[in-house]
Design an enzyme around this catalytic site. Structure first.
Site, PDB file in Angstrom:
ATOM      1  N   GLU A 154       0.826  -1.218   0.000  1.00 28.69           N
ATOM      2  CA  GLU A 154       0.000   0.000   0.000  1.00 28.69           C
ATOM      3  C   GLU A 154       0.854   1.259   0.000  1.00 28.69           C
ATOM      4  OE1 GLU A 154      -3.114   0.164   2.969  1.00 28.69           O
ATOM      5  OE2 GLU A 154      -4.311  -1.296   1.893  1.00 28.69           O
ATOM      6  N   HIS A 163      10.209 -25.968   1.002  1.00 26.78           N
ATOM      7  CA  HIS A 163       9.625 -27.083   0.246  1.00 26.78           C
ATOM      8  C   HIS A 163       8.446 -26.637  -0.599  1.00 26.78           C
ATOM      9  CE1 HIS A 163      12.157 -29.862   2.528  1.00 26.78           C
ATOM     10  NE2 HIS A 163      11.987 -28.988   3.509  1.00 26.78           N
ATOM     11  N   LYS A 211     -13.154   0.752  -2.018  1.00 26.00           N
ATOM     12  CA  LYS A 211     -14.082   0.997  -0.905  1.00 26.00           C
ATOM     13  C   LYS A 211     -15.318   1.766  -1.400  1.00 26.00           C
ATOM     14  CE  LYS A 211     -11.259   1.253   3.348  1.00 26.00           C
ATOM     15  NZ  LYS A 211     -10.904   2.092   4.489  1.00 26.00           N
TER      16      LYS A 211
END
Ligand code: PA5
Length: 461
Positions: free
Chosen positions: A294, A323, A436
């Site tokens: 951000e 792994h 938003k």
């Protein structure tokens, strides 16, 4: 003291094509870095600069009020439920995971020192939410709702569901089970808190979500479960003194910022992998990912030029992801700078019993799990160097409140410095705001009709 080792980004170790001549670069950038650090420290008290997070280590008042409230509610609740998302949740979650005993919520009350369990609900998955609310005894649950804006749809929707359920089980007493952390004046949550009489804490002005961990946003959840927040604050203050140093040779946040910047600009490494070798630091990687993504992902620089800036952060966990991801990091595209976070001393020393002596696993017997962990971290580091992959290591002596305060504060300062190197605004998030706003529009919030029209048009294309 936290240590930063950057030897494996140097040309001597990984060659000219991928490595940096770091002493030359430090010399070239010395005055630029000096200027950036001086400016940040000069501007930090000025309103509108979004640098108040640099003062949080000195906010004795907040620490005092947080501790007072935590002491007042001690013993009254079995569970603490945190509602929040992004910067309102990730810092507290990262520090709780690091500083509480592992598997905290599964421990007995006495093993938890009589402190409550803690749950961070930072998603709105209806199955997860409903299951959690059905599992917790809501009569014994303290809800800390955290939102700076006081209107984030996810957090406020969670709040509405939970407030309703609390009221059903507690009647009018539900108010005592809610504590709100939000802006001092603006936002729906502040208004509701005033009207309905919730205890509140403030997210200070000019502290953005991802830089708010050391305000009441992070400190209150920590204090509620008995973490020593005075120690955290001591760590921040001590680190702040170090990071005020304008000399790049002495300032580890500036060094790490410059290395990431140059690796991107000069060596095309614009992916940043963060790999703590500790399960307790797993969510520090999540916190870092948000801070980096951000803060640095920006369409325009400060002069209005379109730059589409950013370093993509990636989280990994040592040793688990050896792994899973390290095949890619050794032999795939050489486009990453990898950060190991290592812990010098774990709380536990776990011995591997000397059994199966005459089998292929006999060599493990008599060693410790700690030695194996350390050997695996060394092996990953050396393999990466063999493949000419740049990597740096941040070491913390132990996982304690003091060192965790130092670690997170160092990364915040680093984000601010690298933002200045890129000449972007590290403290806004217009892309997130757009999402938003579209959510508000789709959910028919008044005032967002134009956006609703636009979203529907694009959806229907
Ligand atoms: O870093 C940020 O500013 C964001 O991630 C916010 O923390 C997040 O969007 C939540 O916002 P709020 O605290 O207003 O609910």
């Amino acid at each position: 003291m936290l240590e930063f080792n950057y030897k494996n980004i140097q040309q001597e170790v990984i060659g000219e094509e991928n490595g940096l001549n770091i002493s030359e670069e430090f010399a070239n950038y010395a005055s630029k870095i000096e200027q950036i650090i001086t400016d940040l420290n000069q501007k930090k008290d000025k309103p509108g600069q979004w640098l108040q997070w640099m003062n949080l280590g000195y906010s004795e008042e907040t620490v005092w009020y947080v501790k007072e409230y935590a002491a007042m509610v001690e013993g009254r609740f079995d569970n603490v439920l945190i509602l929040g998302i992004g910067g309102s949740a990730l810092g507290g979650a990262a520090l709780c995971e690091a500083l509480l005993k592992p598997y905290w919520n599964l421990l007995s009350v006495s093993d938890r020192g009589n402190y409550p369990r803690i749950f961070f609900l930072d998603n709105i998955d209806p199955d997860q939410m409903d299951a959690l609310l059905n599992t917790l005894d809501l009569k014994r649950t303290l809800v800390n709702v955290i939102t700076k804006s006081g209107s984030t749809a996810e957090t406020m929707a969670q709040f509405m569901v939970i407030k309703d359920r609390l009221q059903q089980v507690l009647g009018d007493d539900y108010r005592k089970a809610i504590v709100a952390t939000t802006d001092a004046e603006i936002g729906v949550l502040r208004q509701l808190s005033n009207e309905e009489g919730y205890k509140t804490f403030t997210v200070p002005d000019d502290v953005g979500g991802r830089f708010s961990v050391f305000s009441a946003v992070g400190l209150l959840p920590l204090a509620l479960v008995g973490i020593d927040i005075d120690e955290i604050v001591e760590g921040i203050k001590n680190m702040d003194l170090i990071l005020k140093n304008t000399d790049i040779n002495k300032n580890i946040a500036a060094q790490n910022a410059l290395i990431h910047y140059l690796m991107d600009k000069k060596k095309n490494k614009n992916l940043s992998v963060i790999m703590p070798y500790s399960s307790r630091l797993k969510y520090v990687a999540d916190w870092y990912v948000q801070l980096w993504a951000e803060s640095l992902g920006k369409e325009y620089d400060k002069n209005g030029n379109k730059v589409n800036n950013g370093i993509t952060p990636i989280k990994a966990l040592g040793v688990t992801d050896i792994h899973s991801q390290t095949q890619l990091y050794t032999e795939g595209p050489n486009d990453k700078l990898i950060t190991f976070i290592r812990v010098d001393e774990f709380d536990t020393k776990l011995e591997i019993p000397k059994i199966y002596e005459y089998t292929g696993i006999g060599y493990l017997g008599g060693k410790t799990i700690n030695e194996l962990m350390s050997a695996e971290a060394d092996s990953t580091m050396v393999a990466l160097c063999d493949y000419k992959r740049p990597n740096v290591t941040v070491s913390i002596p132990k996982i304690t409140p003091y060192y965790m305060g130092q670690l997170l504060y160092m990364y915040e300062v680093e984000a601010a410095i690298i933002g200045e190197l890129y000449n972007i605004d590290a403290f806004n998030e217009p892309g997130v705001e757009q999402i938003k706003n579209y959510t508000y529009a789709l959910m028919e919030r008044v005032g967002y009709e134009d956006s609703a029209h636009h979203v529907k048009e694009i959806k229907e294309l």
